[in-house]
Design a protein around this motif. Structure first.
Motif, PDB file in Angstrom:
ATOM      1  N   ALA A   1     -18.934   6.012 -12.361  1.00 24.84           N
ATOM      2  CA  ALA A   1     -19.054   7.260 -11.602  1.00 24.84           C
ATOM      3  C   ALA A   1     -19.802   7.041 -10.298  1.00 24.84           C
ATOM      4  N   ASP A   2     -20.902   6.304 -10.360  1.00 21.76           N
ATOM      5  CA  ASP A   2     -21.684   6.054  -9.146  1.00 21.76           C
ATOM      6  C   ASP A   2     -20.879   5.255  -8.129  1.00 21.76           C
ATOM      7  N   TRP A   3     -20.135   4.237  -8.605  1.00 20.79           N
ATOM      8  CA  TRP A   3     -19.361   3.407  -7.679  1.00 20.79           C
ATOM      9  C   TRP A   3     -18.245   4.213  -7.027  1.00 20.79           C
ATOM     10  N   THR A   4     -17.584   5.066  -7.786  1.00 22.08           N
ATOM     11  CA  THR A   4     -16.492   5.868  -7.231  1.00 22.08           C
ATOM     12  C   THR A   4     -16.998   6.758  -6.109  1.00 22.08           C
ATOM     13  N   LYS A   5     -18.132   7.410  -6.327  1.00 24.85           N
ATOM     14  CA  LYS A   5     -18.722   8.250  -5.283  1.00 24.85           C
ATOM     15  C   LYS A   5     -19.089   7.407  -4.067  1.00 24.85           C
ATOM     16  N   ALA A   6     -19.732   6.281  -4.303  1.00 25.86           N
ATOM     17  CA  ALA A   6     -20.137   5.425  -3.191  1.00 25.86           C
ATOM     18  C   ALA A   6     -18.934   4.912  -2.406  1.00 25.86           C
ATOM     19  N   LEU A   7     -17.848   4.585  -3.117  1.00 29.06           N
ATOM     20  CA  LEU A   7     -16.646   4.098  -2.428  1.00 29.06           C
ATOM     21  C   LEU A   7     -16.136   5.124  -1.439  1.00 29.06           C
ATOM     22  N   PHE A   8     -15.891   6.345  -1.908  1.00 32.29           N
ATOM     23  CA  PHE A   8     -15.253   7.339  -1.052  1.00 32.29           C
ATOM     24  C   PHE A   8     -16.206   7.926  -0.013  1.00 32.29           C
ATOM     25  N   GLU A   9     -17.492   7.676  -0.162  1.00 29.80           N
ATOM     26  CA  GLU A   9     -18.447   8.111   0.850  1.00 29.80           C
ATOM     27  C   GLU A   9     -18.789   6.992   1.830  1.00 29.80           C
ATOM     28  N   GLY A  10     -18.043   5.870   1.746  1.00 29.80           N
ATOM     29  CA  GLY A  10     -18.194   4.804   2.732  1.00 29.80           C
ATOM     30  C   GLY A  10     -19.403   3.924   2.546  1.00 29.80           C
ATOM     31  N   GLU A  11     -19.904   3.821   1.316  1.00 25.70           N
ATOM     32  CA  GLU A  11     -21.084   3.005   1.061  1.00 25.70           C
ATOM     33  C   GLU A  11     -20.739   1.645   0.452  1.00 25.70           C
ATOM     34  N   VAL A  12     -19.547   1.490  -0.100  1.00 24.34           N
ATOM     35  CA  VAL A  12     -19.123   0.203  -0.645  1.00 24.34           C
ATOM     36  C   VAL A  12     -18.389  -0.593   0.423  1.00 24.34           C
ATOM     37  N   ILE A  13     -17.456   0.041   1.094  1.00 24.15           N
ATOM     38  CA  ILE A  13     -16.752  -0.546   2.225  1.00 24.15           C
ATOM     39  C   ILE A  13     -16.944   0.366   3.427  1.00 24.15           C
ATOM     40  N   ASP A  14     -16.669  -0.141   4.603  1.00 22.93           N
ATOM     41  CA  ASP A  14     -16.879   0.608   5.836  1.00 22.93           C
ATOM     42  C   ASP A  14     -16.100   1.923   5.824  1.00 22.93           C
ATOM     43  N   PRO A  15     -16.656   3.012   6.369  1.00 22.03           N
ATOM     44  CA  PRO A  15     -15.917   4.284   6.425  1.00 22.03           C
ATOM     45  C   PRO A  15     -14.524   4.146   7.026  1.00 22.03           C
ATOM     46  N   ALA A  16     -14.355   3.259   7.999  1.00 23.36           N
ATOM     47  CA  ALA A  16     -13.028   3.050   8.579  1.00 23.36           C
ATOM     48  C   ALA A  16     -12.076   2.465   7.548  1.00 23.36           C
ATOM     49  N   ALA A  17     -12.591   1.608   6.656  1.00 21.12           N
ATOM     50  CA  ALA A  17     -11.762   1.052   5.590  1.00 21.12           C
ATOM     51  C   ALA A  17     -11.402   2.133   4.569  1.00 21.12           C
ATOM     52  N   VAL A  18     -12.313   3.080   4.337  1.00 21.27           N
ATOM     53  CA  VAL A  18     -12.011   4.204   3.443  1.00 21.27           C
ATOM     54  C   VAL A  18     -10.901   5.056   4.046  1.00 21.27           C
ATOM     55  N   GLU A  19     -10.948   5.262   5.351  1.00 20.45           N
ATOM     56  CA  GLU A  19      -9.882   6.006   6.020  1.00 20.45           C
ATOM     57  C   GLU A  19      -8.547   5.299   5.842  1.00 20.45           C
ATOM     58  N   ALA A  20      -8.558   3.975   5.948  1.00 15.76           N
ATOM     59  CA  ALA A  20      -7.327   3.207   5.744  1.00 15.76           C
ATOM     60  C   ALA A  20      -6.843   3.341   4.305  1.00 15.76           C
ATOM     61  N   LEU A  21      -7.772   3.344   3.347  1.00 16.94           N
ATOM     62  CA  LEU A  21      -7.411   3.519   1.943  1.00 16.94           C
ATOM     63  C   LEU A  21      -6.680   4.848   1.737  1.00 16.94           C
ATOM     64  N   GLU A  22      -7.235   5.907   2.290  1.00 18.77           N
ATOM     65  CA  GLU A  22      -6.661   7.246   2.079  1.00 18.77           C
ATOM     66  C   GLU A  22      -5.365   7.446   2.849  1.00 18.77           C
ATOM     67  N   ALA A  23      -5.175   6.669   3.922  1.00 19.03           N
ATOM     68  CA  ALA A  23      -3.964   6.824   4.738  1.00 19.03           C
ATOM     69  C   ALA A  23      -2.818   5.929   4.275  1.00 19.03           C
ATOM     70  N   THR A  24      -3.115   4.907   3.481  1.00 11.23           N
ATOM     71  CA  THR A  24      -2.077   3.990   2.986  1.00 11.23           C
ATOM     72  C   THR A  24      -1.518   4.567   1.697  1.00 11.23           C
ATOM     73  N   ARG A  25      -0.259   5.030   1.724  1.00  9.55           N
ATOM     74  CA  ARG A  25       0.210   5.774   0.571  1.00  9.55           C
ATOM     75  C   ARG A  25       1.717   5.703   0.380  1.00  9.55           C
ATOM     76  N   PHE A  26       2.109   5.933  -0.859  1.00 12.46           N
ATOM     77  CA  PHE A  26       3.507   6.172  -1.210  1.00 12.46           C
ATOM     78  C   PHE A  26       3.564   7.575  -1.767  1.00 12.46           C
ATOM     79  N   ASP A  27       4.286   8.463  -1.097  1.00  9.62           N
ATOM     80  CA  ASP A  27       4.333   9.879  -1.472  1.00  9.62           C
ATOM     81  C   ASP A  27       5.398  10.106  -2.532  1.00  9.62           C
ATOM     82  N   TYR A  28       4.994  10.692  -3.657  1.00  4.41           N
ATOM     83  CA  TYR A  28       5.945  10.987  -4.730  1.00  4.41           C
ATOM     84  C   TYR A  28       6.769  12.243  -4.458  1.00  4.41           C
ATOM     85  N   GLY A  29       6.341  13.068  -3.494  1.00  2.00           N
ATOM     86  CA  GLY A  29       7.082  14.273  -3.174  1.00  2.00           C
ATOM     87  C   GLY A  29       6.772  15.462  -4.061  1.00  2.00           C
TER      88      GLY A  29
END
Length: 546
Positions: A254-282
């Protein structure tokens, strides 16, 4: 099939908790979460849930544990669980971290980053591997806990075929994430060292091998027995690296998941890339690296979720991030009766609708004398049969014959047409009319001899469909089952196996249910005199004692 509700519900479930005393069972609450919620959780723990729940963020810091880690010692906030495919989110974070540092690019083909890689795998880009659109089909290695060294892993990955033109469709691939782990290994000099030093920043480690996740470990359950794989596999570990190799406590997840999406594990710019890289199921959901993103239109609030488990460790794990609330939730379990995903599957619709959490049907203490008296063989008029045996706290029922298996089938995820389509696809596979089918038939015959006839023996399953077949050979009949992936390839199989077995728990004298978490649509079994009446989604079936 993406079981979004299963993963999401665990997160919604716990958002109101504050703290819970660690303890062996559902009645260990000292400082209440939400009293009604805690009461419902306790009833599900009474019904068979064993594991831990952790919530962090939004003013919450909840840690709750239920059941036992090994049949004796209680699960606590320090208990370590294998997190299975939730590991993919950590592998994706490593790749995005390296991309942010310029060590690789998401549009790089894997072959340009990993020397010796050939075939369709070499042409897949990093981005395609991250969101399972590479088209790679098949597995690498000889099993999750069979030795697989780096060179053999690269060779196996090079030999994989492609189900479609890369980037045009979706096919979940464990092999694709092991390929990503190999890319991390090549870029950094050591996949495991990089994960430990740069990604596992809030604790945890590997289930097998070093650096190991520290702390007492939960013993999983597989087919009603203690799991053999308890973290002692010596390796080499490239069958699971990157796709299902990590372990940690529910709180660490739980702690790691929060830290990941708040930019504490990887750079906030990398988090933006994570959220923007996607396959849309529709359908309001999309695959993003290591996670599934769920839009607010699906359940009223946006969510990011991941789930993993099953297999030969017998553990399950669910991680959920609620971005609007800033709340992260992890649920882990080590029991088959009610695992993390099954509990969540009931919770999410109720919480999303603001309704009370459904409670399990009350169970009674099993009467050993009654259990022994009901044991025996029961035959259906249509040809199938049930073998009923007494267990410690209920009955175990082995179903033989397609009619017997069908009567016991109940799943919130698969409709009758799904079952029929799966059965047809399995039979077509073993007809030997396609290249994949001929290869599969040849592999079976190398093990059991020439197959003279194939007869359908029913389909069972909840998380996945398993179609059972009777394979007639010169030496006799062999039972096998197949689970197919989204593109008709073999997802899992077992040859020379036993019939599907279902657990029945008592609810009244002579009355039993196949489970307690799917009350409305589950299977009820009533014993009267020498008759066994099975009632479920497939209707009612009567079996008489032989």
């Amino acid at each position: 099939m993406r079981r979004v509700a299963t993963i999401i519900a665990a997160g919604l479930l716990a958002a109101g908790c504050t703290s819970v005393e660690e303890g062996p069972g559902p009645h260990a609450a000292q400082e209440a979460c939400d009293p009604e919620l805690l009461s419902a959780l306790g009833k599900w723990a009474d019904a068979g849930f064993s594991g831990a729940v952790a919530i962090t963020g939004g003013g919450a810091d909840c840690r709750a544990a239920f059941g036992t880690a090994d049949g004796t010692a209680p699960n606590t906030d320090d208990t370590v669980f294998a997190i299975g495919s939730v590991s993919k989110g950590f592998t994706a974070a490593a790749i995005l971290d390296l991309a942010q540092d310029g060590a690789l690019a998401l549009d790089d083909p894997a072959g340009a980053l990993l020397p010796g890689l050939t075939g369709p795998a070499a042409d897949a880009t990093v981005e395609q591997l991250l969101v399972h659109t590479s088209g790679l089909e098949g597995d690498h290695g000889d099993g999750d806990h069979r030795p697989l060294d780096r060179d053999r892993a690269v060779a196996d990955l090079s030999a994989l075929g492609s189900a479609f033109e890369p980037g045009t469709d979706f096919l979940y691939s464990n092999a694709g994430y092991t390929l990503l782990a190999l890319i991390v290994d090549e870029a950094t000099g050591s996949y495991r060292d990089y994960m430990a030093e740069e990604i596992l920043t809030l604790g945890g480690g590997f289930w097998d091998g070093e650096p190991a996740a520290p702390g007492p470990r939960a013993m999983g359950e597989v087919d009603g027995a203690p799991a053999v794989e308890n973290g002692q596999f010596a390796g080499p570990h490239w069958a699971l690296e990157g796709n299902g190799d990590l372990a940690m406590t529910a709180g660490q997840l739980a702690d790691w998941t929060k830290a990941l999406f708040e930019g504490e594990v990887i750079d906030p710019a990398a988090v933006e890339a994570l959220e923007a890289t996607r396959f849309d199921y529709g359908d309001g959901t999309a695959e993003i690296p290591g996670w599934v993103s769920v839009g607010a239109e699906v359940f009223g609030v946006p969510l990011v979720t991941a789930s993993g488990g099953g297999g030969d460790t017998g553990h399950n794990a669910v991680a959920t991030w609620l971005p609007d609330q800033g709340v992260s939730i992890a649920v882990t379990s080590n029991s088959e009766r009610i695992n993390a995903g099954q509990l969540a599957e009931l919770v999410v619709p109720a919480v999303a609708a603001g309704e009370p959490l459904p409670e399990p049907e009350p169970r009674i203490e099993a009467d050993p004398a009654e259990l022994q008296a009901l044991a025996g063989e029961y035959a259906l008029a249509t040809g199938g049969s049930y073998t009923v045996t007494a267990a410690e706290d209920g009955l175990e029922v082995a179903a033989e014959g397609a009619d017997a298996v069908a009567a016991m089938f109940a799943s919130p995820d698969f409709a009758p047409e799904d079952v029929a389509a799966h059965e047809a696809a399995v039979l077509a596979l073993l007809d030997g009319e396609t290249e994949i089918g001929r290869e599969e038939l040849a592999a079976i015959e190398a093990e059991i001899g020439a197959v003279e006839a194939v007869e359908l023996a029913g389909t069972a399953g909840e998380d996945e469909l398993r179609t059972y077949l009777e394979l007639a050979t010169a030496a006799g009949t062999v039972l096998a089952w197949y689970a197919l992936d989204e593109h008709g390839g073999v997802g899992a199989l077992a040859v020379d196996t036993g019939p599907p077995t279902f657990t029945l728990v008592p609810t009244a004298a002579g009355e039993y249910r196949r489970d307690l978490f799917n009350v409305e649509d589950g299977v009820e079994v009533v014993f009267t005199d020498d008759a066994m009446t099975v009632t479920g989604p497939a209707g009612t079936a009567e079996a008489g004692r032989s």
